[in-house]
Motif scaffolding. Structure first.
Motif, PDB file in Angstrom:
ATOM      1  N   LEU A  54      22.306  81.014 120.256  1.00 43.72           N
ATOM      2  CA  LEU A  54      22.836  79.923 121.071  1.00 43.72           C
ATOM      3  C   LEU A  54      24.317  79.711 120.771  1.00 43.72           C
ATOM      4  O   LEU A  54      25.125  79.486 121.678  1.00 43.72           O
ATOM      5  N   TRP A  55      24.685  79.812 119.495  1.00 43.69           N
ATOM      6  CA  TRP A  55      26.093  79.667 119.109  1.00 43.69           C
ATOM      7  C   TRP A  55      26.942  80.764 119.742  1.00 43.69           C
ATOM      8  O   TRP A  55      28.059  80.513 120.207  1.00 43.69           O
ATOM      9  N   LEU A  56      26.423  81.983 119.791  1.00 45.07           N
ATOM     10  CA  LEU A  56      27.183  83.080 120.377  1.00 45.07           C
ATOM     11  C   LEU A  56      27.328  82.932 121.892  1.00 45.07           C
ATOM     12  O   LEU A  56      28.297  83.403 122.481  1.00 45.07           O
ATOM     13  N   PHE A  57      26.351  82.284 122.521  1.00 47.91           N
ATOM     14  CA  PHE A  57      26.445  82.050 123.964  1.00 47.91           C
ATOM     15  C   PHE A  57      27.286  80.815 124.289  1.00 47.91           C
ATOM     16  O   PHE A  57      27.639  80.599 125.440  1.00 47.91           O
ATOM     17  N   THR A  58      27.572  80.003 123.291  1.00 47.90           N
ATOM     18  CA  THR A  58      28.321  78.765 123.523  1.00 47.90           C
ATOM     19  C   THR A  58      29.802  79.066 123.750  1.00 47.90           C
ATOM     20  O   THR A  58      30.419  79.775 122.967  1.00 47.90           O
ATOM     21  N   GLY A  59      30.331  78.535 124.833  1.00 49.75           N
ATOM     22  CA  GLY A  59      31.741  78.743 125.171  1.00 49.75           C
ATOM     23  C   GLY A  59      32.007  78.620 126.655  1.00 49.75           C
ATOM     24  O   GLY A  59      32.768  77.735 127.080  1.00 49.75           O
ATOM     25  N   PRO A  60      31.399  79.476 127.489  1.00 44.66           N
ATOM     26  CA  PRO A  60      31.676  79.413 128.935  1.00 44.66           C
ATOM     27  C   PRO A  60      31.393  78.047 129.552  1.00 44.66           C
ATOM     28  O   PRO A  60      32.159  77.577 130.401  1.00 44.66           O
ATOM     29  N   GLY A  61      30.305  77.399 129.129  1.00 44.43           N
ATOM     30  CA  GLY A  61      29.979  76.091 129.685  1.00 44.43           C
ATOM     31  C   GLY A  61      31.009  75.034 129.359  1.00 44.43           C
ATOM     32  O   GLY A  61      31.311  74.153 130.179  1.00 44.43           O
ATOM     33  N   TYR A 276      19.914  80.294 127.479  1.00 47.84           N
ATOM     34  CA  TYR A 276      20.964  79.803 126.587  1.00 47.84           C
ATOM     35  C   TYR A 276      22.106  79.151 127.364  1.00 47.84           C
ATOM     36  O   TYR A 276      22.663  78.125 126.928  1.00 47.84           O
ATOM     37  N   TYR A 277      22.471  79.734 128.511  1.00 44.53           N
ATOM     38  CA  TYR A 277      23.543  79.142 129.309  1.00 44.53           C
ATOM     39  C   TYR A 277      23.129  77.788 129.888  1.00 44.53           C
ATOM     40  O   TYR A 277      23.968  76.900 130.062  1.00 44.53           O
ATOM     41  N   THR A 278      21.839  77.633 130.178  1.00 47.64           N
ATOM     42  CA  THR A 278      21.361  76.341 130.669  1.00 47.64           C
ATOM     43  C   THR A 278      21.517  75.270 129.592  1.00 47.64           C
ATOM     44  O   THR A 278      22.006  74.161 129.856  1.00 47.64           O
ATOM     45  N   ILE A 279      21.126  75.599 128.371  1.00 51.87           N
ATOM     46  CA  ILE A 279      21.261  74.657 127.261  1.00 51.87           C
ATOM     47  C   ILE A 279      22.732  74.333 127.017  1.00 51.87           C
ATOM     48  O   ILE A 279      23.134  73.168 126.898  1.00 51.87           O
ATOM     49  N   GLU A 280      23.555  75.382 126.953  1.00 46.77           N
ATOM     50  CA  GLU A 280      24.970  75.205 126.626  1.00 46.77           C
ATOM     51  C   GLU A 280      25.703  74.405 127.701  1.00 46.77           C
ATOM     52  O   GLU A 280      26.479  73.497 127.396  1.00 46.77           O
ATOM     53  N   SER A 281      25.449  74.710 128.979  1.00 48.85           N
ATOM     54  CA  SER A 281      26.121  73.990 130.063  1.00 48.85           C
ATOM     55  C   SER A 281      25.685  72.527 130.109  1.00 48.85           C
ATOM     56  O   SER A 281      26.496  71.638 130.382  1.00 48.85           O
ATOM     57  N   LEU A 283      24.691  70.677 127.529  1.00 48.28           N
ATOM     58  CA  LEU A 283      25.373  69.990 126.428  1.00 48.28           C
ATOM     59  C   LEU A 283      26.840  69.725 126.770  1.00 48.28           C
ATOM     60  O   LEU A 283      27.376  68.644 126.490  1.00 48.28           O
ATOM     61  N   ALA A 284      27.492  70.710 127.387  1.00 49.62           N
ATOM     62  CA  ALA A 284      28.908  70.566 127.729  1.00 49.62           C
ATOM     63  C   ALA A 284      29.116  69.424 128.719  1.00 49.62           C
ATOM     64  O   ALA A 284      30.053  68.619 128.576  1.00 49.62           O
ATOM     65  N   LEU A 285      28.234  69.320 129.720  1.00 49.81           N
ATOM     66  CA  LEU A 285      28.419  68.267 130.718  1.00 49.81           C
ATOM     67  C   LEU A 285      27.963  66.906 130.213  1.00 49.81           C
ATOM     68  O   LEU A 285      28.412  65.879 130.728  1.00 49.81           O
ATOM     69  N   ILE A 286      27.086  66.885 129.224  1.00 52.07           N
ATOM     70  CA  ILE A 286      26.789  65.603 128.567  1.00 52.07           C
ATOM     71  C   ILE A 286      28.040  65.081 127.864  1.00 52.07           C
ATOM     72  O   ILE A 286      28.378  63.900 127.952  1.00 52.07           O
ATOM     73  N   VAL A 287      28.739  65.990 127.182  1.00 47.86           N
ATOM     74  CA  VAL A 287      29.996  65.598 126.521  1.00 47.86           C
ATOM     75  C   VAL A 287      31.010  65.110 127.547  1.00 47.86           C
ATOM     76  O   VAL A 287      31.668  64.076 127.360  1.00 47.86           O
ATOM     77  N   SER A 288      31.135  65.827 128.661  1.00 47.75           N
ATOM     78  CA  SER A 288      32.103  65.413 129.692  1.00 47.75           C
ATOM     79  C   SER A 288      31.724  64.067 130.293  1.00 47.75           C
ATOM     80  O   SER A 288      32.594  63.237 130.586  1.00 47.75           O
TER      81      SER A 288
END
Length: 513
Positions: A54-61, A276-281, A283-288
């Protein structure tokens, strides 16, 4: 004859030789295959969940989420808070959820096909239509870029205490394309780390403001939980939704997800990447969402119901805050400017990124990256410098310009959403990873709702700006052509899908023959 893997899109089988069209070279991609636990699963089943992967997939989102935090969004937030108070927080939350759905579909398209939206549009539509789609995408990008650059320039002017005028801030911001190229040369992960720092800067700045102003917690929770809309706040509501979905961001996310090395020969690997991209995106939009919430509630607490509420914009927001709360260890004016600068710089760099993919994808250009970056930046910087020189001393004119730019981007939204939904629904493009009929229905409903809301914004804006018979005739002709092109895009999708379902080949060789 061996049967093709049903989990692999037929189009990918036919185009696997076109390495030059990839968004990233093989050497640039982040390797995510050789991770503990990969031996489990198989060709058709995703391997077990791994925090390391998951950490390696984290970034694009998180790069994608920058578009939800650009200066245009911040202006929409502060105006919604100042004029509507806490009453539109529920809409901000659901608009972010709608944006997440659209971005997940964009990511899905990029992961499954190995190509991004602009490239697929180039193959999907006839030359006249794809050129028109490219022009629309470029106009949306330029409009967004001008807002972002102006936002950065405003922040620089504040932090320099007025020593650096708006036009010089624009020139300083223009250098971000070279910063982008420098960072990109060090690898995708280094570039993503810089964006993480900028997002963290925004979060800390606006959280600090939130703590300084102490918004009402009960009213905040009620605003999120209880839908409320009145005739007085309808314009702000439209602005909240209109700012969330950015046309260039739909193109961008489908390319960003290709920065990870995914084995498209195995359906399980593709499904794993989607998970993984679903989880990462998400999380990213929760932060936004939280950052946008901070900005909205700060201005709701500070200016809702005050005489200043109607006149607050991006240019004067920091000065109004300073007048209300004064100094301190770090004056709130500079806290606001630091957050605004982080938002402007991060969004202009992602705009440069998106411009490269849009231009290269639609036109099939194979230019050096620095040349494409320079062209992309020039398209926005040249008109922005003109704007800065003309409007530097006029806050009111800058706010009017921002309204025009919001409308410009609203006009372009159908030309990103409709091709995306058409492509991600096609079995010949997506294979078994095409979206289900239920998801299609919901996605088209969301897209239709967003298009109607932005259509309302356009009608309201142009009806207020209408001046005489000539303007009305020009607007009517434009509106007719605009609607006809949207109808064409929708009908083409329906017709093509019907044709393919009735002549569906048994395997990839039938499609070739």
């Amino acid at each position: 004859m061996p049967q093709p893997d049903p989990a692999r899109p037929l189009l990918a089988d036919l185009l696997e030789e076109e390495e030059e069209e990839a968004a990233y070279e093989a050497s640039e991609k982040v390797h995510v295959v050789a991770i503990t636990g990969d031996d489990d699963g198989g060709d058709d089943k995703a391997p077990p969940f791994s925090w390391r992967k998951l950490w390696l997939f984290t970034g694009p989102g998180f790069l994608m989420s920058i578009a939800f935090l650009d200066p245009g969004n911040l202006e929409g937030d502060l105006q919604a808070g100042a004029i509507a108070g806490y009453s539109l927080l529920w809409l901000l939350m659901w608009a972010t959820a709608m944006g997440l759905l659209i971005q997940l579909l964009s990511a899905r398209l990029g992961v499954v096909t190995g190509r991004h939206l602009a490239e697929l549009c180039r193959d999907e539509y006839p030359k006249w239509a794809r050129l028109l789609l490219w022009v629309m995408a470029e106009l949306a990008l330029i409009g967004s870029d001008i807002q972002e650059v102006i936002g950065s320039a405003i922040a620089i002017k504040i932090l320099s205490q007025g020593v650096l005028p708006l036009w010089s801030g624009v020139l300083i911001t223009a250098l971000d394309c070279f910063l982008f190229l420098f960072l990109e040369s060090y690898g995708v992960r280094k570039l993503e780390a810089v964006f993480a720092v900028l997002i963290a800067t925004m979060a800390v700045s606006f959280a600090w403001m939130f703590g300084e102003t102490k918004p009402n917690g009960v009213e905040l929770l009620v605003g999120i939980a209880v839908p409320k809309l009145s005739s007085k706040t309808i314009q702000q509501a439209v602005g909240v939704v209109g700012c969330i979905i950015m046309p260039h961001n739909v193109f961008l996310h489908s390319a960003l997800v290709q920065s990870r090395d995914v084995d498209h020969r195995k359906g399980g690997r593709v499904q794993e990447a989607l998970n993984y991209y679903t989880i990462e995106s998400t999380l990213a939009l929760i932060v936004s969402f939280v950052i946008n919430l901070f900005v909205t509630t700060v201005f709701a607490k500070s200016f809702y119901g005050t005489p200043e509420a109607e006149s607050i914009g991006l240019v004067n927001a920091g000065y109004y805050l300073q007048q209300k709360y004064g100094g301190g260890l770090l004056p709130i004016l500079y806290i606001w400017a630091i957050g605004l600068l982080a938002a402007g710089q991060s969004s202009t760099i992602t705009g440069t990124y998106a411009g490269q993919f849009i231009m290269g994808g639609f036109l099939n250009l194979r230019l050096r990256k620095w040349i494409r970056a320079l062209i992309t930046r020039s398209c926005a910087i040249i008109p922005t410098i003109i704007v800065a020189l003309v409007f530097d001393t006029s806050d009111e004119m800058l706010d009017v310009l921002n309204e025009w730019l919001n409308v410009l981007q609203s006009v372009q939204i159908p030309f990103a959403l409709i091709p995306l939904l058409c492509l991600v629904s096609k079995e010949e493009i997506m294979g078994v990873f095409r979206i289900s009929p239920v998801t299609q229905t919901f996605a088209w409903f969301v897209a239709g709702l967003v298009i109607l809301i932005n259509g309302y914004l356009m009608l309201e804006f142009f009806s207020a700006e209408a001046r005489g018979l000539v303007f009305s005739c020009i607007f009517s002709a434009f509106a007719a052509a605009y609607v006809l092109f949207i109808i064409y895009l929708v009908l083409r999708s329906i017709t093509f899908s019907y044709w393919f379902s009735s002549t569906k080949p048994k395997d990839a060789m039938d499609l070739v023959n």
